[in-house]
Design a protein around this motif. Sequence first.
Motif, mmCIF file in Angstrom:
data_model
loop_
_atom_site.group_PDB
_atom_site.id
_atom_site.type_symbol
_atom_site.label_atom_id
_atom_site.label_comp_id
_atom_site.label_asym_id
_atom_site.label_seq_id
_atom_site.Cartn_x
_atom_site.Cartn_y
_atom_site.Cartn_z
ATOM 1 N N PRO A 1 -4.219 -6.068 -0.169
ATOM 2 C CA PRO A 1 -5.536 -5.205 -0.457
ATOM 3 C C PRO A 1 -5.600 -4.481 -1.679
ATOM 4 C CG PRO A 1 -4.426 -5.235 1.674
ATOM 5 C CD PRO A 1 -3.466 -5.774 0.762
ATOM 6 N N PHE A 2 -4.315 -4.040 -2.312
ATOM 7 C CA PHE A 2 -4.669 -2.945 -3.495
ATOM 8 C C PHE A 2 -4.420 -4.050 -4.818
ATOM 9 C CE2 PHE A 2 -3.056 -0.558 0.101
ATOM 10 C CZ PHE A 2 -3.980 0.256 0.208
ATOM 11 N N SER A 3 -4.403 -5.319 -4.627
ATOM 12 C CA SER A 3 -3.858 -6.204 -6.020
ATOM 13 C C SER A 3 -4.953 -6.029 -6.903
ATOM 14 C CB SER A 3 -4.039 -7.832 -5.523
ATOM 15 O OG SER A 3 -5.165 -8.009 -4.877
ATOM 16 N N LYS A 4 -6.297 -5.916 -6.834
ATOM 17 C CA LYS A 4 -7.163 -5.589 -7.754
ATOM 18 C C LYS A 4 -7.094 -4.550 -8.588
ATOM 19 C CE LYS A 4 -10.987 -8.422 -5.658
ATOM 20 N NZ LYS A 4 -12.217 -8.271 -5.106
ATOM 21 N N GLN A 5 -6.501 -3.228 -7.913
ATOM 22 C CA GLN A 5 -6.196 -2.172 -8.632
ATOM 23 C C GLN A 5 -4.857 -2.221 -9.318
ATOM 24 O OE1 GLN A 5 -7.349 -2.250 -5.609
ATOM 25 N NE2 GLN A 5 -8.636 -0.650 -4.889
ATOM 26 N N LEU A 6 -3.890 -2.834 -8.961
ATOM 27 C CA LEU A 6 -2.795 -3.324 -9.861
ATOM 28 C C LEU A 6 -3.078 -3.951 -11.103
ATOM 29 C CD1 LEU A 6 -0.274 -4.358 -6.923
ATOM 30 C CD2 LEU A 6 -0.309 -2.424 -8.154
ATOM 31 N N LEU A 7 -4.019 -4.919 -10.798
ATOM 32 C CA LEU A 7 -4.387 -5.970 -12.117
ATOM 33 C C LEU A 7 -5.128 -4.900 -13.087
ATOM 34 C CD1 LEU A 7 -4.663 -8.495 -13.685
ATOM 35 C CD2 LEU A 7 -6.753 -8.782 -12.233
ATOM 36 N N ARG A 8 -6.034 -3.915 -12.478
ATOM 37 C CA ARG A 8 -6.714 -2.942 -13.518
ATOM 38 C C ARG A 8 -5.809 -2.199 -14.193
ATOM 39 N NH1 ARG A 8 -9.426 -0.587 -9.655
ATOM 40 N NH2 ARG A 8 -10.861 -2.104 -9.538
ATOM 41 N N VAL B 1 10.010 -8.221 1.040
ATOM 42 C CA VAL B 1 9.225 -8.682 0.041
ATOM 43 C C VAL B 1 8.111 -9.232 0.807
ATOM 44 C CG1 VAL B 1 8.663 -10.767 -1.384
ATOM 45 C CG2 VAL B 1 10.736 -9.449 -1.247
ATOM 46 N N VAL B 2 8.094 -9.897 2.101
ATOM 47 C CA VAL B 2 6.832 -10.348 2.789
ATOM 48 C C VAL B 2 6.035 -8.959 3.350
ATOM 49 C CG1 VAL B 2 6.064 -11.447 4.781
ATOM 50 C CG2 VAL B 2 7.842 -12.499 3.492
ATOM 51 N N LEU B 3 6.877 -7.984 3.811
ATOM 52 C CA LEU B 3 6.248 -6.858 4.275
ATOM 53 C C LEU B 3 5.511 -6.118 3.420
ATOM 54 C CD1 LEU B 3 5.627 -4.908 6.783
ATOM 55 C CD2 LEU B 3 7.794 -3.842 6.280
ATOM 56 N N LEU B 4 6.027 -5.829 2.287
ATOM 57 C CA LEU B 4 5.477 -5.314 1.199
ATOM 58 C C LEU B 4 4.314 -5.992 0.459
ATOM 59 C CD1 LEU B 4 8.558 -3.838 -0.945
ATOM 60 C CD2 LEU B 4 6.898 -2.479 0.270
ATOM 61 N N GLY B 5 4.376 -7.323 0.544
ATOM 62 C CA GLY B 5 3.229 -8.119 0.043
ATOM 63 C C GLY B 5 2.056 -8.002 0.939
ATOM 64 N N VAL B 6 2.165 -8.011 2.140
ATOM 65 C CA VAL B 6 1.079 -7.930 3.232
ATOM 66 C C VAL B 6 0.225 -6.475 2.812
ATOM 67 C CG1 VAL B 6 0.325 -7.355 5.642
ATOM 68 C CG2 VAL B 6 2.117 -9.322 4.972
ATOM 69 N N ILE B 7 1.142 -5.483 2.495
ATOM 70 C CA ILE B 7 0.599 -3.979 2.331
ATOM 71 C C ILE B 7 0.031 -3.935 1.199
ATOM 72 C CG2 ILE B 7 1.413 -1.579 1.969
ATOM 73 C CD1 ILE B 7 3.641 -2.216 4.067
ATOM 74 N N LEU B 8 0.471 -4.557 0.087
ATOM 75 C CA LEU B 8 0.108 -4.380 -1.362
ATOM 76 C C LEU B 8 -1.188 -5.422 -1.621
ATOM 77 C CD1 LEU B 8 3.358 -4.095 -3.436
ATOM 78 C CD2 LEU B 8 1.786 -2.323 -2.716
ATOM 79 N N PHE C 1 -7.654 -15.873 -7.119
ATOM 80 C CA PHE C 1 -7.115 -15.392 -6.127
ATOM 81 C C PHE C 1 -5.728 -15.620 -5.948
ATOM 82 C CE2 PHE C 1 -5.140 -17.543 -2.159
ATOM 83 C CZ PHE C 1 -5.410 -16.208 -1.331
ATOM 84 N N LEU C 2 -5.357 -16.884 -6.895
ATOM 85 C CA LEU C 2 -4.110 -17.279 -6.764
ATOM 86 C C LEU C 2 -3.389 -16.234 -7.979
ATOM 87 C CD1 LEU C 2 -4.092 -21.160 -6.979
ATOM 88 C CD2 LEU C 2 -3.071 -19.598 -5.251
ATOM 89 N N SER C 3 -4.118 -15.869 -8.761
ATOM 90 C CA SER C 3 -3.458 -14.606 -9.642
ATOM 91 C C SER C 3 -3.279 -13.396 -9.145
ATOM 92 C CB SER C 3 -4.423 -14.460 -10.854
ATOM 93 O OG SER C 3 -4.542 -15.644 -11.595
ATOM 94 N N LEU C 4 -4.144 -12.947 -8.265
ATOM 95 C CA LEU C 4 -3.645 -11.880 -7.315
ATOM 96 C C LEU C 4 -2.725 -11.973 -6.375
ATOM 97 C CD1 LEU C 4 -7.683 -10.502 -6.657
ATOM 98 C CD2 LEU C 4 -5.783 -9.733 -8.390
ATOM 99 N N LEU C 5 -2.621 -13.093 -5.877
ATOM 100 C CA LEU C 5 -1.256 -13.490 -4.854
ATOM 101 C C LEU C 5 -0.165 -13.301 -5.973
ATOM 102 C CD1 LEU C 5 -1.216 -14.196 -2.017
ATOM 103 C CD2 LEU C 5 -1.186 -16.459 -2.766
ATOM 104 N N LYS C 6 -0.328 -13.977 -7.045
ATOM 105 C CA LYS C 6 1.313 -13.906 -7.796
ATOM 106 C C LYS C 6 1.350 -12.316 -8.292
ATOM 107 C CE LYS C 6 1.094 -16.644 -11.200
ATOM 108 N NZ LYS C 6 0.973 -17.270 -12.661
ATOM 109 N N LEU C 7 0.366 -11.579 -8.600
ATOM 110 C CA LEU C 7 0.837 -10.195 -8.846
ATOM 111 C C LEU C 7 1.192 -9.371 -7.962
ATOM 112 C CD1 LEU C 7 0.499 -8.038 -10.873
ATOM 113 C CD2 LEU C 7 -1.899 -7.701 -10.293
ATOM 114 N N THR C 8 0.836 -9.806 -6.468
ATOM 115 C CA THR C 8 1.314 -9.153 -5.483
ATOM 116 C C THR C 8 2.614 -9.539 -5.165
ATOM 117 O OG1 THR C 8 -1.080 -9.340 -4.283
ATOM 118 C CG2 THR C 8 0.825 -8.703 -2.774
#
Length: 231
Positions: free
Chosen positions: A27-34, A18-25, A53-60
């Motif tokens: 930077p793409f959190s805004k695209q995920l939200l879109r 989860v941590v590794l994927l979180g670090v990778i994902l 910021f916290l919302s993007l962190l939660k989404l990640t």
Amino acid sequence: FQSLGSLRKGFLHITGAVVLLGVILFPFSKQLLRHLHRALQEDLVAYAIPEAFLSLLKLTLFASLFLSIPVIFYHLWGAFSHLFQKRGMKSSFPVLLTAILLFYLGAFFCYFVTLPFGIRFLMGYQSATIKPMISVAKYISFCTGFIFAFGIIFELPLILVLLSYIRLVNGPLLTRNRRYAILLIAILSAVLTPTPDIFNMALMGGPLYVLFEIGVLLVKIIEKKRAVPEG
């Protein structure tokens, strides 16, 4: 004790994934939200300075958990598969593969079908005097909660089959207690849906009941095959 020991070891691997994927994902959190925002026609708002910021962190975090499902299920099944091997189960891989496929089937069914329909229905209640201002944090929680809940409930047929395999349930028992199953489905729908309104409960309760009936049918098929003498 064997199961608890396996779960403790698996927890470290799951956390690492989860941590590794979180670090990778991230930077793409805004695209995920879109992508998540496509079902909503209204703009999202942030009610506090750190909310975006916290919302993007939660989404990640949710995206990391979503992609880590194979790892999570692998360790969960590894902790309890010995119970079924004692009952004569020869291969564990089909069960693991089915569990992963059912979860993603439920999640994608929610994302492409149930979630857009539910959002359009609920947003239809706005009027000249009711204009929505939707918090980005609450929107992410609503969508991800719905998606994960659908992924979980789509496991119901497999769960019933596994319980039948270890003789905890059978076809007549499930058929005889169908009314209680419907009541339990209503309670689960109320607990798992992000909002307690009847419409969202129905969006989950309907598929859940269909999955229950599929599970009952599979249990009956397994029992018929089990009743046929080998050789």
